[in-house]
Design a protein around this motif. Structure first.
Motif, PDB file in Angstrom:
ATOM      1  N   UNK A   8       0.755  -1.096  -0.131  1.00 23.39           N
ATOM      2  CA  UNK A   8       0.044   0.010  -0.064  1.00 23.39           C
ATOM      3  C   UNK A   8       0.924   1.388   0.045  1.00 23.39           C
ATOM      4  N   UNK A   9       1.981   1.227   0.660  1.00 18.20           N
ATOM      5  CA  UNK A   9       2.926   2.384   0.584  1.00 18.20           C
ATOM      6  C   UNK A   9       4.313   2.236   0.743  1.00 18.20           C
ATOM      7  N   UNK A  10       4.925   1.312  -0.146  1.00 18.39           N
ATOM      8  CA  UNK A  10       6.095   0.621   0.312  1.00 18.39           C
ATOM      9  C   UNK A  10       7.271   1.836   0.064  1.00 18.39           C
ATOM     10  N   UNK A  53       9.923   2.931   3.048  1.00 15.70           N
ATOM     11  CA  UNK A  53      11.333   2.600   2.995  1.00 15.70           C
ATOM     12  C   UNK A  53      12.059   3.994   2.834  1.00 15.70           C
ATOM     13  N   UNK A  54      11.418   5.049   2.864  1.00 19.14           N
ATOM     14  CA  UNK A  54      11.861   6.700   2.523  1.00 19.14           C
ATOM     15  C   UNK A  54      12.544   7.023   3.845  1.00 19.14           C
ATOM     16  N   UNK A  72      13.586   3.549  12.246  1.00 17.86           N
ATOM     17  CA  UNK A  72      13.245   3.095  10.911  1.00 17.86           C
ATOM     18  C   UNK A  72      11.761   3.306  10.611  1.00 17.86           C
ATOM     19  N   UNK A  73      11.596   3.960   9.359  1.00 15.47           N
ATOM     20  CA  UNK A  73       9.969   4.071   9.002  1.00 15.47           C
ATOM     21  C   UNK A  73       9.444   2.835   8.660  1.00 15.47           C
ATOM     22  N   UNK A  74       9.941   2.003   8.173  1.00 13.82           N
ATOM     23  CA  UNK A  74       9.282   0.659   7.918  1.00 13.82           C
ATOM     24  C   UNK A  74       8.858  -0.158   9.236  1.00 13.82           C
TER      25      UNK A  74
END
Length: 392
Positions: free
Chosen positions: A57-59, A63-64, A265-267
């Motif tokens: 949905x928002x890969x 990962x940014x 980490x945003x992930x």
């Protein structure tokens, strides 16, 4: 070595627990040493499904780079969840950290100068001492008992202290919980003396039969920092924690965070937010409590059976991951440890958890990563080790 170390680097010491864990990697060792959650509690399937949804949905965003404050949805969840602790906080007071250990590091950087007086329980969490000591504070231990810090001794030592660091719920290392009456007394001393409180609560959700009393931070909203963690209720490998701070202090913690790692980490944040959004945690945590209660009861029963007549004493925690034992007078847990390892059982000597005047007879036992059968075997081996080394 051609590098010249900073003075603060000389204050950095290896974790005694981490060093002991290397020994426990030997085949056949039953370890009561680690402060590790049981891997049987890790929600692997829920994490797998959430990871797939996040990437689908928002890969690209996952990962940014991301905001240093943390994912807004996760900060909102924390603010809502803390109502269970009696706290009323807004999401903009929540700073997502790379584990609650980073929260301790940020506290040290922002609040401690060389020579600053800080107060801790007796004993206290070793990881906090590791975070604080490079800043070169003067650490003062406050007398403590089965209900937590002694309010009278706290009042006597509060003058000019930068803060007191406390773990009110199922404390590491002792497993004790601060009583309601003691929380009232400690909050009163803090208010009267203007003493800030650093409240660390990684174990508060792991109660067995009844939730602990409302947090100290709920009683001291402008005078406290609250640290929490997802390590014990989801998985420590995610390295997700948080600090809740008064709005006046928050910007400095944020600046220290930005200097340390830009952001957590945003992930990982997005995966956890996805797992949490449908009330999963309310279904999951009770299974952890039930498992840990069974294991704690197994260890207490084994201690009752195996330690009879040896002069060993221990407490009976109402939650968390640890219990605290004391050997007969004159025994040294550090010296006992290699003999226990020879019998394939390991523990953590308690001396490492004291800021001053360590009690050599003490030791910490973790009951959450061993099976009931391993607990029974390990406690029997520990009892035999003690029996063979009793002072004569």
């Amino acid at each position: 070595m051609s590098f010249t170390l900073a003075q603060r680097a000389h204050k950095m010491n290896p974790s005694v627990i981490r060093e002991i864990l290397k020994v426990t990697e030997r085949p056949g060792i039953i370890s009561f040493a680690g402060g590790l959650p049981s891997p049987n509690t890790f929600p692997i399937e829920a994490m797998r499904e959430a990871s797939e949804r996040v990437l689908s949905l928002d890969g690209r965003a996952a990962l940014q780079y991301a905001a240093s404050e943390g994912l807004p949805q996760l900060r909102e969840w924390v603010a809502q969840d803390l109502k269970k602790q009696g706290m009323q906080v807004s999401p903009d007071q929540v700073l997502i950290t790379t584990g609650s250990q980073q929260g301790l590091d940020l506290v040290a950087k922002v609040l401690i100068d060389a020579g600053s007086k800080i107060l801790v329980e007796t004993p206290t969490y070793l990881g906090a001492l590791q975070a604080f000591m490079p800043m070169e504070p003067g650490v003062v231990s406050v007398d403590s008992d089965d209900e937590g810090v002694d309010a009278h001794d706290l009042r006597a030592k509060a003058l000019d202290a930068r803060f007191i660091y406390l773990l009110p719920n199922f404390q590491n290392p002792t497993g004790r919980t601060m009583s309601e009456a003691r929380r009232v007394a400690v909050a009163r001393v803090a208010q009267d003396s203007g003493l800030p409180v650093i409240e660390d609560n990684p174990y508060g959700d792991l109660w067995f039969d009844a939730a602990p009393a409302a947090s100290l931070s709920s009683r001291l909203p402008e005078q406290s920092l609250y640290l929490g963690s997802f390590s014990k209720i989801l998985a420590p490998g995610l390295r997700l924690g948080y600090v809740v701070a008064p709005k006046a202090l928050y910007p400095k913690l944020l600046q220290a965070k930005q200097a340390a790692d830009l952001h957590t980490p945003s992930f990982n944040q997005r995966v956890v937010a996805e797992v949490l959004k449908d009330g999963f945690i309310d279904r999951h945590v009770p299974t952890i409590r039930a498992l840990y209660k069974r294991q704690c009861e197994a260890m207490l029963a084994a201690l009752d059976r195996e330690m009879a007549g040896l002069g060993v004493t221990w407490n009976r925690p109402a939650g968390g991951m640890f219990l605290w034992a004391q050997l007969p007078k004159g025994m040294d847990a550090v010296q006992l440890l290699p003999h226990a390892v020879d019998k394939n059982v390991a523990f953590v000597p308690g001396a490492a958890f004291y800021a001053a005047n360590p009690v050599q007879e003490t030791l910490r036992l973790s009951f959450v990563t061993s099976t009931v059968e391993q607990i029974q075997t390990g406690v029997a081996a520990l009892a035999q080790t003690i029996r063979e080394h009793l002072p004569r």
